[in-house]
Design a protein around this motif. Structure first.
Motif, PDB file in Angstrom:
ATOM      1  N   LEU A 158       0.822  -1.222   0.000  1.00 41.64           N
ATOM      2  CA  LEU A 158       0.000   0.000   0.000  1.00 41.64           C
ATOM      3  C   LEU A 158       0.850   1.264   0.000  1.00 41.64           C
ATOM      4  O   LEU A 158       0.312   2.371   0.025  1.00 41.64           O
ATOM      5  CB  LEU A 158      -0.905   0.018   1.243  1.00 41.64           C
ATOM      6  N   ARG A 159       2.179   1.109   0.004  1.00 39.61           N
ATOM      7  CA  ARG A 159       3.103   2.245   0.092  1.00 39.61           C
ATOM      8  C   ARG A 159       2.876   3.034   1.390  1.00 39.61           C
ATOM      9  O   ARG A 159       2.828   4.258   1.418  1.00 39.61           O
ATOM     10  CB  ARG A 159       2.992   3.187  -1.102  1.00 39.61           C
ATOM     11  N   VAL A 160       2.746   2.271   2.483  1.00 37.81           N
ATOM     12  CA  VAL A 160       2.576   2.885   3.802  1.00 37.81           C
ATOM     13  C   VAL A 160       3.708   2.371   4.684  1.00 37.81           C
ATOM     14  O   VAL A 160       3.900   1.152   4.794  1.00 37.81           O
ATOM     15  CB  VAL A 160       1.209   2.513   4.417  1.00 37.81           C
ATOM     16  N   PRO A 161       4.477   3.249   5.330  1.00 36.42           N
ATOM     17  CA  PRO A 161       5.574   2.788   6.186  1.00 36.42           C
ATOM     18  C   PRO A 161       5.053   2.176   7.482  1.00 36.42           C
ATOM     19  O   PRO A 161       3.965   2.520   7.960  1.00 36.42           O
ATOM     20  CB  PRO A 161       6.350   4.077   6.472  1.00 36.42           C
ATOM     21  N   LEU A 162       5.826   1.264   8.043  1.00 32.84           N
ATOM     22  CA  LEU A 162       5.481   0.667   9.330  1.00 32.84           C
ATOM     23  C   LEU A 162       5.613   1.727  10.411  1.00 32.84           C
ATOM     24  O   LEU A 162       6.689   2.314  10.584  1.00 32.84           O
ATOM     25  CB  LEU A 162       6.406  -0.508   9.625  1.00 32.84           C
ATOM     26  N   PRO A 163       4.546   2.023  11.156  1.00 31.87           N
ATOM     27  CA  PRO A 163       4.643   3.046  12.203  1.00 31.87           C
ATOM     28  C   PRO A 163       5.655   2.642  13.275  1.00 31.87           C
ATOM     29  O   PRO A 163       5.915   1.450  13.486  1.00 31.87           O
ATOM     30  CB  PRO A 163       3.225   3.118  12.776  1.00 31.87           C
TER      31      PRO A 163
END
Length: 557
Positions: free
Chosen positions: A139-144
């Motif tokens: 999803l092109r979301v970095p791991l928080p």
């Protein structure tokens, strides 16, 4: 801020997007020093289009990572559940198509157990994060960051869905296929909804984003605001013609229509400034007014292209229709073919002679109702001998006239940071410029030394409402040149000296890199960004410069 402007070509010939990851974001993104992704082509044109979309994706990824690093929430509680349910559905589809249910079960001599039955409450982040990271990467979301609210919500959601997947696996293993999973139906994530809204952004909305980006990168100063004001006027005229269209609906045909209608707009005419674009065209047709020249049409198309090009970089558009249509290339060719009739921009020797034998220089003439001090005397000379822009010279302080260790008198044109809201056109315009011997012999230093050390070099010039020192001076100089001197010339009254300086540098054999350093030009080559031009070299080359024809100028008294 976007730091790459073009695809990177691998030794294999395949183009990539390759960006350096900010050091502080590397632990969150977990992709090393560089963000690198194949564009899947060896064709430069295809790569350029794909690069723009991937550039926007990487920019969004970096922005989300930066927000996470700063502790800002990037995912809602519903987002966490939706991401986990999407992962669940994908893994369930793989499991059911392969028939391999054992991967999600614990099978031993005592029978079949689910992960929930044996490990609920015992799974930690190390078990869950591999699944979580794969889902977020897609999803092109970095791991928080660990411990953040986003991270905790995602861990809880994935743990719950992992147990659900194991429960379904147990049912399928036992031959029960009618049981359906209890997970969220597919819905857009909050940031996907924002992306969709962005894709429908109107032209004016896109311009506002472009303007904000320009201010962020170039600074919120008079020069930037002036440029954006001109751009806004051009975009507003486009909207007057076609409405505030969604930017993605502006295609090559629309660009062609715009170019044709620009050719019908008047270049001047009484009262046209108060009319909208349609009214101006009708007025030009009715009264036979002179229409816009090709260079002006090209400039307006370039403004539209700049805004749409920004939309392409941000992934909101699939192409820049101004570039793709080739309209600017065709205009450039037409302008080149007309070069023989193009307006001259530099003064001829006889025009310089007329200027510098005018009453300002021979009789000490002053405007009858306005006190400009000695600005009308010195600024044209400084412009001719330095190539300086009008505003650069009008805003100078006395302290900007300096002397080097070698004894060279020079102007410091915002060569260091300034706290007085003065600006230059570009960062390359910050420079030191030696004062020519002709001006020193004429008494320039005597003039400088007669002023308060802490004040302006031309103290009678006052800032206007927009903060410009040079506008009032420019108006009076133009009136003097045309009304008193009687000069009839196509050359811009003030900016013409800058063009003349470049011409005279070429005539004198002064190398282009030196004349560029003197006038604050940059040819755009990478090499010009390395090192600096020594003041001694510039002073030596400037000795070749022949400025004002040999005349008996009278120093003002």
């Amino acid at each position: 801020m976007i730091i790459m402007a073009s695809p990177w070509k691998h030794s294999s010939g395949i183009f990539y997007i390759r960006r350096k990851v900010p050091e502080k974001l590397r632990p969150i993104l977990n992709i090393g020093e560089f963000y690198k992704k194949s564009l899947g082509t060896k064709d430069p044109q295809i790569a350029k289009t794909r690069f723009a979309a991937e550039l926007a994706k990487s920019e969004e990824l970096f922005a989300l990572a930066s927000a996470s690093l700063n502790g800002e929430p990037t995912l809602s509680a519903k987002d966490a559940q939706q991401i986990a349910s999407r992962w669940f559905r994908e893994e369930l589809a793989k499991m059911e198509s392969s028939g391999d249910f054992n991967h999600w079960l614990i099978i031993d001599s005592d029978g079949v157990e689910t992960l929930r039955a044996l490990q609920e409450g015992h799974l930690d982040a190390n078990h869950i994060e591999p699944f979580l990271r794969d889902a977020l990467d897609s999803l092109r979301v970095p791991l928080p960051p660990a411990g953040s609210p986003d991270h905790s919500r995602l861990l809880d959601a994935f743990t719950d869905h992992l147990f659900k997947l194991s429960d379904i696996a147990a049912h399928r293993h036992a031959g029960h296929w009618t049981i359906k999973p209890d997970v969220l139906e597919f819905e857009p994530l909050s940031f996907e909804t924002r992306r969709k809204a962005d894709s429908a952004k109107t032209l004016m909305g896109l311009f506002e984003d472009y303007a904000s980006d320009r201010i962020s990168n170039d600074g919120d100063n008079r020069t930037t605001r002036k440029t954006l004001g001109e751009y806004r006027g051009i975009i507003t005229q486009f909207i007057e013609l076609y409405g505030d269209l969604p930017a993605k609906d502006i295609d090559r045909q629309k660009v062609g229509d715009y170019r044709a209608e620009l050719g019908q707009m008047p270049s001047k005419g009484e009262g046209i400034r108060s009319m909208n674009a349609r009214e101006q065209i009708a007025r030009a047709e009715r009264d036979g007014l002179e229409t816009l020249g090709l260079s002006t049409i090209k400039k307006r198309l370039r403004v539209l292209s700049a805004v749409l090009g920004y939309g392409l970089q941000m992934g909101l558009l699939t192409e820049n229709p101004v570039v793709s249509s080739g309209v600017i290339k065709r205009l450039t060719k037409s302008i080149s073919n007309q070069a023989g009739t193009r307006r001259r921009k530099d003064y001829r020797e006889e025009e310089l002679r007329a200027i510098f034998t005018g009453p300002v220089y021979t009789q000490g003439w002053k405007p009858p109702q306005t006190d400009l001090g000695e600005a009308l005397f010195w600024i044209p000379l400084l412009a001719l001998y330095t190539g300086g822009r009008r505003e650069e010279l009008c805003q100078l302080f006395v302290s900007d006239v300096k002397k080097s260790r070698e004894g060279i008198v020079y102007l410091s044109i915002l060569d260091t940071d300034d706290e007085d809201a003065r600006t230059v056109k570009t960062m390359g315009s910050r420079r030191s410029v030696p004062i020519h011997e002709d001006l020193l012999e004429l008494g320039f230093m005597a003039y400088v030394e007669g002023l308060p050390a802490s004040g302006q070099l031309f103290p009678k010039l006052k800032k206007d409402a927009q903060g410009w020192y040079g506008k009032g001076y420019g108006t009076h100089w133009t009136k003097y040149l045309r009304g008193v001197v009687g000069l009839e010339s196509p050359v811009s009254p003030s900016h013409g000296f800058r063009h003349t300086f470049k011409t005279k540098c070429r005539e004198a054999g002064i190398p282009e890199d030196v004349s560029d350093a003197l006038s604050g030009h940059n040819d755009g080559s990478v090499s010009r960004d390395y090192g600096s031009m020594p003041l001694t070299r510039m002073a030596e080359e400037l000795k070749k410069f022949s400025g004002v024809p040999t005349l008996a100028l009278r120093h003002p008294t």
